[in-house]
Write a protein that holds these residues in place. Sequence first.
Motif, PDB file in Angstrom:
ATOM      1  N   ARG A   1      -3.019   6.495  -0.306  1.00  0.00           N
ATOM      2  CA  ARG A   1      -4.023   5.498   0.064  1.00  0.00           C
ATOM      3  C   ARG A   1      -4.402   4.597  -1.114  1.00  0.00           C
ATOM      4  O   ARG A   1      -5.560   4.276  -1.322  1.00  0.00           O
ATOM      5  CB  ARG A   1      -5.251   6.171   0.655  1.00  0.00           C
ATOM      6  CG  ARG A   1      -4.948   6.855   1.951  1.00  0.00           C
ATOM      7  CD  ARG A   1      -6.209   7.315   2.642  1.00  0.00           C
ATOM      8  NE  ARG A   1      -5.856   7.859   3.940  1.00  0.00           N
ATOM      9  CZ  ARG A   1      -6.104   9.104   4.303  1.00  0.00           C
ATOM     10  NH1 ARG A   1      -6.740   9.917   3.500  1.00  0.00           N
ATOM     11  NH2 ARG A   1      -5.746   9.522   5.488  1.00  0.00           N
ATOM     12  N   GLN A   2      -3.391   4.245  -1.885  1.00  0.00           N
ATOM     13  CA  GLN A   2      -3.569   3.306  -2.989  1.00  0.00           C
ATOM     14  C   GLN A   2      -2.828   2.027  -2.635  1.00  0.00           C
ATOM     15  O   GLN A   2      -1.922   2.031  -1.818  1.00  0.00           O
ATOM     16  CB  GLN A   2      -2.989   3.871  -4.284  1.00  0.00           C
ATOM     17  CG  GLN A   2      -3.665   5.133  -4.751  1.00  0.00           C
ATOM     18  CD  GLN A   2      -2.937   5.753  -5.927  1.00  0.00           C
ATOM     19  OE1 GLN A   2      -1.752   5.557  -6.111  1.00  0.00           O
ATOM     20  NE2 GLN A   2      -3.671   6.507  -6.727  1.00  0.00           N
ATOM     21  N   SER A   3      -3.214   0.954  -3.283  1.00  0.00           N
ATOM     22  CA  SER A   3      -2.504  -0.296  -3.051  1.00  0.00           C
ATOM     23  C   SER A   3      -2.207  -0.978  -4.378  1.00  0.00           C
ATOM     24  O   SER A   3      -2.908  -0.768  -5.368  1.00  0.00           O
ATOM     25  CB  SER A   3      -3.312  -1.223  -2.143  1.00  0.00           C
ATOM     26  OG  SER A   3      -4.525  -1.566  -2.759  1.00  0.00           O
ATOM     27  N   GLN A   4      -1.159  -1.776  -4.374  1.00  0.00           N
ATOM     28  CA  GLN A   4      -0.778  -2.568  -5.535  1.00  0.00           C
ATOM     29  C   GLN A   4      -0.986  -4.035  -5.197  1.00  0.00           C
ATOM     30  O   GLN A   4      -0.510  -4.508  -4.168  1.00  0.00           O
ATOM     31  CB  GLN A   4       0.694  -2.336  -5.897  1.00  0.00           C
ATOM     32  CG  GLN A   4       0.974  -0.977  -6.454  1.00  0.00           C
ATOM     33  CD  GLN A   4       0.316  -0.769  -7.805  1.00  0.00           C
ATOM     34  OE1 GLN A   4       0.168  -1.685  -8.592  1.00  0.00           O
ATOM     35  NE2 GLN A   4      -0.105   0.462  -8.056  1.00  0.00           N
ATOM     36  N   LYS A   5      -1.677  -4.731  -6.053  1.00  0.00           N
ATOM     37  CA  LYS A   5      -1.885  -6.162  -5.857  1.00  0.00           C
ATOM     38  C   LYS A   5      -0.589  -6.903  -6.151  1.00  0.00           C
ATOM     39  O   LYS A   5       0.270  -6.401  -6.879  1.00  0.00           O
ATOM     40  CB  LYS A   5      -2.994  -6.660  -6.780  1.00  0.00           C
ATOM     41  CG  LYS A   5      -4.354  -6.117  -6.426  1.00  0.00           C
ATOM     42  CD  LYS A   5      -5.408  -6.684  -7.326  1.00  0.00           C
ATOM     43  CE  LYS A   5      -6.765  -6.134  -6.943  1.00  0.00           C
ATOM     44  NZ  LYS A   5      -7.826  -6.653  -7.790  1.00  0.00           N
TER      45      LYS A   5
ATOM     46  N   ALA B   1       0.850  -1.197   0.000  1.00  0.00           N
ATOM     47  CA  ALA B   1       0.000   0.000   0.000  1.00  0.00           C
ATOM     48  C   ALA B   1       0.877   1.235   0.000  1.00  0.00           C
ATOM     49  O   ALA B   1       1.977   1.232   0.548  1.00  0.00           O
ATOM     50  CB  ALA B   1      -0.902  -0.001   1.230  1.00  0.00           C
ATOM     51  N   ASN B   2       0.385   2.291  -0.601  1.00  0.00           N
ATOM     52  CA  ASN B   2       1.070   3.575  -0.617  1.00  0.00           C
ATOM     53  C   ASN B   2       0.517   4.394   0.527  1.00  0.00           C
ATOM     54  O   ASN B   2      -0.674   4.719   0.550  1.00  0.00           O
ATOM     55  CB  ASN B   2       0.851   4.281  -1.952  1.00  0.00           C
ATOM     56  CG  ASN B   2       1.693   5.511  -2.104  1.00  0.00           C
ATOM     57  OD1 ASN B   2       2.013   6.184  -1.133  1.00  0.00           O
ATOM     58  ND2 ASN B   2       2.069   5.799  -3.333  1.00  0.00           N
ATOM     59  N   LYS B   3       1.351   4.738   1.478  1.00  0.00           N
ATOM     60  CA  LYS B   3       0.877   5.406   2.692  1.00  0.00           C
ATOM     61  C   LYS B   3       0.337   6.808   2.433  1.00  0.00           C
ATOM     62  O   LYS B   3      -0.550   7.272   3.120  1.00  0.00           O
ATOM     63  CB  LYS B   3       1.986   5.447   3.728  1.00  0.00           C
ATOM     64  CG  LYS B   3       3.227   6.201   3.286  1.00  0.00           C
ATOM     65  CD  LYS B   3       4.315   6.154   4.312  1.00  0.00           C
ATOM     66  CE  LYS B   3       5.570   6.837   3.755  1.00  0.00           C
ATOM     67  NZ  LYS B   3       6.679   6.705   4.626  1.00  0.00           N
TER      68      LYS B   3
END
Length: 159
Positions: A79-83, A74-76
């Motif tokens: 607030r995005q995340s990478q699967k 996750a990008n702190k």
Amino acid sequence: MRKLAIIILALFTVCAFSMEAKDKAMPEYELVGNGTGAQGTYLITVSVISKKKDVSNAELARCAVHGVLFRGFANKDKRQSQKPLAGSPSVEASHPDFFNSFFAEGGPCASYVSEVSGSRQVIKAGKQYKVSATVTVNKDQLRRDLEDAGIIKGLNSAF
């Protein structure tokens, strides 16, 4: 005397196998997205939790690639995340020979990672150390190589 020698040899063999298995095990680590990298790369902070403060660059790289492939991050800030790139941890279990050599010491996984100079931090927390560094992972090349090896499916395989 002979029984004692056999017992000592058996204990030595068991210890050698358990130490070998311990070396291959992935250490405890954390991944956090760290902004945007160049196109085709991830910019992440990888942290290894260790009893020793001397964690090698190769160990950090190994954890970074393992996390990108099987955990995601996750990008702190955004607030995005990478699967996970490989989809799930079951991919690692279904191709053990490939991944044992891929993540072995001196294996090819470190070639996908470069450390940002001056980013290494060592923080002592109780009896353990948290060794962190910001790295870039070449996700496009990693995906291509795993697709060529038949480990993961290509993006065009559904069409």
